[in-house]
Design a protein around this motif. Structure first.
Motif, mmCIF file in Angstrom:
data_model
loop_
_atom_site.group_PDB
_atom_site.id
_atom_site.type_symbol
_atom_site.label_atom_id
_atom_site.label_comp_id
_atom_site.label_asym_id
_atom_site.label_seq_id
_atom_site.Cartn_x
_atom_site.Cartn_y
_atom_site.Cartn_z
ATOM 1 N N HIS A 49 0.823 -1.210 0.000
ATOM 2 C CA HIS A 49 0.000 0.000 0.000
ATOM 3 C C HIS A 49 0.856 1.258 0.000
ATOM 4 C CE1 HIS A 49 -4.061 -1.608 0.315
ATOM 5 N NE2 HIS A 49 -3.592 -2.542 1.153
ATOM 6 N N SER A 50 0.281 2.312 -0.580
ATOM 7 C CA SER A 50 0.934 3.620 -0.581
ATOM 8 C C SER A 50 0.746 4.281 0.783
ATOM 9 C CB SER A 50 0.335 4.509 -1.684
ATOM 10 O OG SER A 50 -1.058 4.713 -1.454
ATOM 11 N N SER A 51 1.475 5.367 1.011
ATOM 12 C CA SER A 51 1.386 6.093 2.279
ATOM 13 C C SER A 51 1.051 7.563 1.986
ATOM 14 C CB SER A 51 2.704 5.995 3.045
ATOM 15 O OG SER A 51 3.773 6.511 2.263
ATOM 16 N N ASN A 52 0.667 8.275 3.047
ATOM 17 C CA ASN A 52 0.351 9.709 2.933
ATOM 18 C C ASN A 52 -0.746 9.976 1.896
ATOM 19 O OD1 ASN A 52 2.443 10.269 4.817
ATOM 20 N ND2 ASN A 52 3.944 10.315 3.164
ATOM 21 N N ARG A 53 -1.786 9.149 1.941
ATOM 22 C CA ARG A 53 -2.887 9.324 0.987
ATOM 23 C C ARG A 53 -3.933 10.308 1.494
ATOM 24 N NH1 ARG A 53 -2.688 3.793 1.480
ATOM 25 N NH2 ARG A 53 -4.734 3.795 2.484
ATOM 26 N N GLY A 54 -3.880 10.661 2.770
ATOM 27 C CA GLY A 54 -4.927 11.509 3.330
ATOM 28 C C GLY A 54 -6.208 10.715 3.492
ATOM 29 N N ASP A 55 -7.333 11.340 3.171
ATOM 30 C CA ASP A 55 -8.634 10.692 3.327
ATOM 31 C C ASP A 55 -9.006 9.934 2.050
ATOM 32 O OD1 ASP A 55 -11.000 9.914 4.516
ATOM 33 O OD2 ASP A 55 -12.062 11.772 4.029
ATOM 34 N N VAL A 56 -8.137 9.022 1.655
ATOM 35 C CA VAL A 56 -8.343 8.220 0.439
ATOM 36 C C VAL A 56 -8.095 6.759 0.778
ATOM 37 C CG1 VAL A 56 -7.556 7.762 -1.918
ATOM 38 C CG2 VAL A 56 -7.694 10.115 -1.092
ATOM 39 N N GLY A 57 -9.085 5.899 0.443
ATOM 40 C CA GLY A 57 -8.925 4.460 0.669
ATOM 41 C C GLY A 57 -8.239 3.794 -0.516
ATOM 42 N N GLU A 58 -7.816 2.535 -0.314
ATOM 43 C CA GLU A 58 -7.043 1.851 -1.358
ATOM 44 C C GLU A 58 -7.227 0.341 -1.282
ATOM 45 O OE1 GLU A 58 -2.494 1.609 -1.394
ATOM 46 O OE2 GLU A 58 -2.938 3.207 -2.880
ATOM 47 N N ASN A 59 -7.524 -0.283 -2.428
ATOM 48 C CA ASN A 59 -7.577 -1.733 -2.577
ATOM 49 C C ASN A 59 -6.576 -2.147 -3.651
ATOM 50 O OD1 ASN A 59 -9.479 -2.256 -0.624
ATOM 51 N ND2 ASN A 59 -11.163 -2.622 -2.045
ATOM 52 N N LEU A 60 -5.824 -3.238 -3.411
ATOM 53 C CA LEU A 60 -4.803 -3.719 -4.349
ATOM 54 C C LEU A 60 -5.101 -5.150 -4.762
ATOM 55 C CD1 LEU A 60 -1.578 -2.367 -2.582
ATOM 56 C CD2 LEU A 60 -2.902 -1.266 -4.391
ATOM 57 N N TYR A 61 -4.641 -5.463 -5.986
ATOM 58 C CA TYR A 61 -4.836 -6.819 -6.512
ATOM 59 C C TYR A 61 -3.725 -7.086 -7.537
ATOM 60 C CZ TYR A 61 -7.009 -10.793 -8.907
ATOM 61 O OH TYR A 61 -7.271 -12.038 -9.468
ATOM 62 N N ALA A 62 -3.272 -8.335 -7.579
ATOM 63 C CA ALA A 62 -2.267 -8.745 -8.565
ATOM 64 C C ALA A 62 -2.708 -10.060 -9.192
ATOM 65 C CB ALA A 62 -0.899 -8.899 -7.912
ATOM 66 N N GLY A 63 -2.642 -10.110 -10.511
ATOM 67 C CA GLY A 63 -3.050 -11.331 -11.223
ATOM 68 C C GLY A 63 -2.126 -11.596 -12.402
ATOM 69 N N THR A 64 -2.455 -12.617 -13.162
ATOM 70 C CA THR A 64 -1.633 -12.991 -14.313
ATOM 71 C C THR A 64 -1.731 -11.918 -15.398
ATOM 72 O OG1 THR A 64 -3.446 -14.205 -15.351
ATOM 73 C CG2 THR A 64 -2.039 -15.423 -13.816
ATOM 74 N N ALA A 65 -0.851 -12.041 -16.375
ATOM 75 C CA ALA A 65 -0.801 -11.044 -17.441
ATOM 76 C C ALA A 65 -2.059 -11.057 -18.289
ATOM 77 C CB ALA A 65 0.419 -11.306 -18.342
ATOM 78 N N ARG A 66 -2.867 -12.098 -18.202
ATOM 79 C CA ARG A 66 -4.089 -12.181 -18.995
ATOM 80 C C ARG A 66 -5.251 -11.417 -18.364
ATOM 81 N NH1 ARG A 66 -4.749 -18.527 -19.530
ATOM 82 N NH2 ARG A 66 -4.221 -18.284 -17.326
ATOM 83 N N GLY A 120 5.616 -10.550 -15.288
ATOM 84 C CA GLY A 120 4.491 -11.068 -16.038
ATOM 85 C C GLY A 120 3.149 -10.910 -15.345
ATOM 86 N N TRP A 121 3.133 -10.308 -14.165
ATOM 87 C CA TRP A 121 1.879 -10.114 -13.436
ATOM 88 C C TRP A 121 1.314 -8.720 -13.741
ATOM 89 C CZ3 TRP A 121 -0.348 -13.278 -9.363
ATOM 90 C CH2 TRP A 121 0.257 -14.523 -9.247
ATOM 91 N N THR A 122 -0.002 -8.598 -13.576
ATOM 92 C CA THR A 122 -0.671 -7.298 -13.708
ATOM 93 C C THR A 122 -1.046 -6.808 -12.311
ATOM 94 O OG1 THR A 122 -1.558 -7.837 -15.887
ATOM 95 C CG2 THR A 122 -2.634 -6.062 -14.660
ATOM 96 N N TYR A 123 -0.619 -5.602 -11.999
ATOM 97 C CA TYR A 123 -0.876 -5.007 -10.679
ATOM 98 C C TYR A 123 -2.014 -3.985 -10.813
ATOM 99 C CZ TYR A 123 3.385 -7.330 -9.303
ATOM 100 O OH TYR A 123 4.327 -8.304 -9.037
ATOM 101 N N PHE A 124 -3.012 -4.194 -9.968
ATOM 102 C CA PHE A 124 -4.255 -3.438 -10.047
ATOM 103 C C PHE A 124 -4.429 -2.616 -8.775
ATOM 104 C CE2 PHE A 124 -8.773 -2.755 -10.773
ATOM 105 C CZ PHE A 124 -8.889 -2.805 -12.161
ATOM 106 N N CYS A 125 -4.883 -1.355 -8.919
ATOM 107 C CA CYS A 125 -5.075 -0.472 -7.763
ATOM 108 C C CYS A 125 -6.365 0.320 -7.925
ATOM 109 C CB CYS A 125 -3.894 0.497 -7.625
ATOM 110 S SG CYS A 125 -4.095 1.734 -6.309
ATOM 111 N N CYS A 126 -7.165 0.382 -6.856
ATOM 112 C CA CYS A 126 -8.357 1.237 -6.801
ATOM 113 C C CYS A 126 -8.247 2.169 -5.604
ATOM 114 C CB CYS A 126 -9.630 0.397 -6.678
ATOM 115 S SG CYS A 126 -10.188 -0.340 -8.225
ATOM 116 N N ASN A 127 -8.530 3.445 -5.845
ATOM 117 C CA ASN A 127 -8.552 4.438 -4.767
ATOM 118 C C ASN A 127 -9.968 4.967 -4.592
ATOM 119 O OD1 ASN A 127 -5.325 5.382 -5.764
ATOM 120 N ND2 ASN A 127 -5.810 4.646 -3.728
#
Length: 270
Positions: A49-66, A120-127
């Protein structure tokens, strides 16, 4: 809007609808934040996770390149509902923070980012903004399945005439609220009158004080008379003393009868 972003947004709003939460909208500032952090994870081939986001939430996900469907990360996060303890809001038998952030009621905006790493992985982020998962706020923001949404969904099929008819009763209700305002205006003078009368009734004591003034003048006259008498008495005493002294001085020394038995030696010693 990219297809993967639209898929991610639709998945969020579908799940939120089931829990009585209003739909999210895309925020361009959050899009830039999410893309930047997804690229950071992809560059390091690590998910954190990132830091110093303030009032912002964060969800992370990593999957295959497909990974080309934006629903896949959201489905994975929402499946944590199986571990959520509804009788103890904010707790569960496993990780439940991703699920609670997805359906957090007070959240209104979403940003989506993704990037491929050298592994080869895809890194996904939602704020999300404002952020969710605040301790003590779970019960009011993570609602049970089947909860109705406070804000009804907009429908293009709704007729404008119906909306106007629904608004008319609201205007009539506002008009019915006017009489209480008039009542308040009528009550104002009634409340102010009694204090005015009480002030007028306080005037007689002032007259009594004026009636007491003559005794004050009599007291002054009596004091002056007493002072005059004292002065006359003092003057008389002084005159008597002066007369006595004069008589003593006028008596010749030869006429004074000396006591033959007077002890003259003792007198000199004194």
């Amino acid at each position: 809007m990219a297809e993967i972003v639209q898929q991610c947004l639709d998945a969020h709003n579908e799940y939120r609808r089931k829990h009585g939460a209003s739909p999210l909208v895309i925020s361009q500032s959050l899009m830039g934040m999410a893309q930047n952090w997804a690229q950071t994870n992809a560059n390091s081939c690590q998910m954190y996770h990132s830091s110093n986001r303030g009032d912002v939430g964060e969800n992370l996900y990593a999957g295959t390149a497909r990974l080309t469907d934006g629903r896949i990360p959201v489905d994975s996060w929402y499946n944590e509902i199986e571990d959520y303890y509804w009788n103890r809001p904010g707790t569960g038998s496993g990780v439940i923070g991703h699920f609670t952030q997805v359906v957090w009621k007070s959240c209104t905006e979403l940003g989506v980012g993704w990037a491929k790493g050298s592994d080869g992985w895809t890194y996904f982020c939602c704020n999300y903004a404002p952020a969710g998962n605040y301790r003590g706020d779970y019960e009011g923001n993570v609602l049970p399945l089947g909860t109705a949404c406070d804000e009804p969904e907009e429908s293009n099929e709704a007729e404008p005439e119906d909306e106007e008819e629904e608004q008319e009763p609201e205007e009539e209700e506002e008009e019915t609220e006017e009489p209480p305002v008039e009542d308040e205006e009528e009550e104002e003078p009634e409340e102010e009158d009694p204090p005015a009368e009480e002030e007028e009734t306080e005037e007689p004591p002032a007259e009594e004080e004026e009636a007491e003034e003559p005794p004050a003048e009599e007291d002054e006259e009596e004091q002056e008379a007493a002072e005059d008498e004292e002065q006359e008495a003092e003057e008389q005493e002084e005159e008597e003393q002066e007369e006595d002294e004069g008589e003593i001085e006028e008596v010749p020394l030869g006429q004074v009868d000396l006591d033959e038995d007077y002890n003259w030696e003792r007198r000199e010693e004194d």
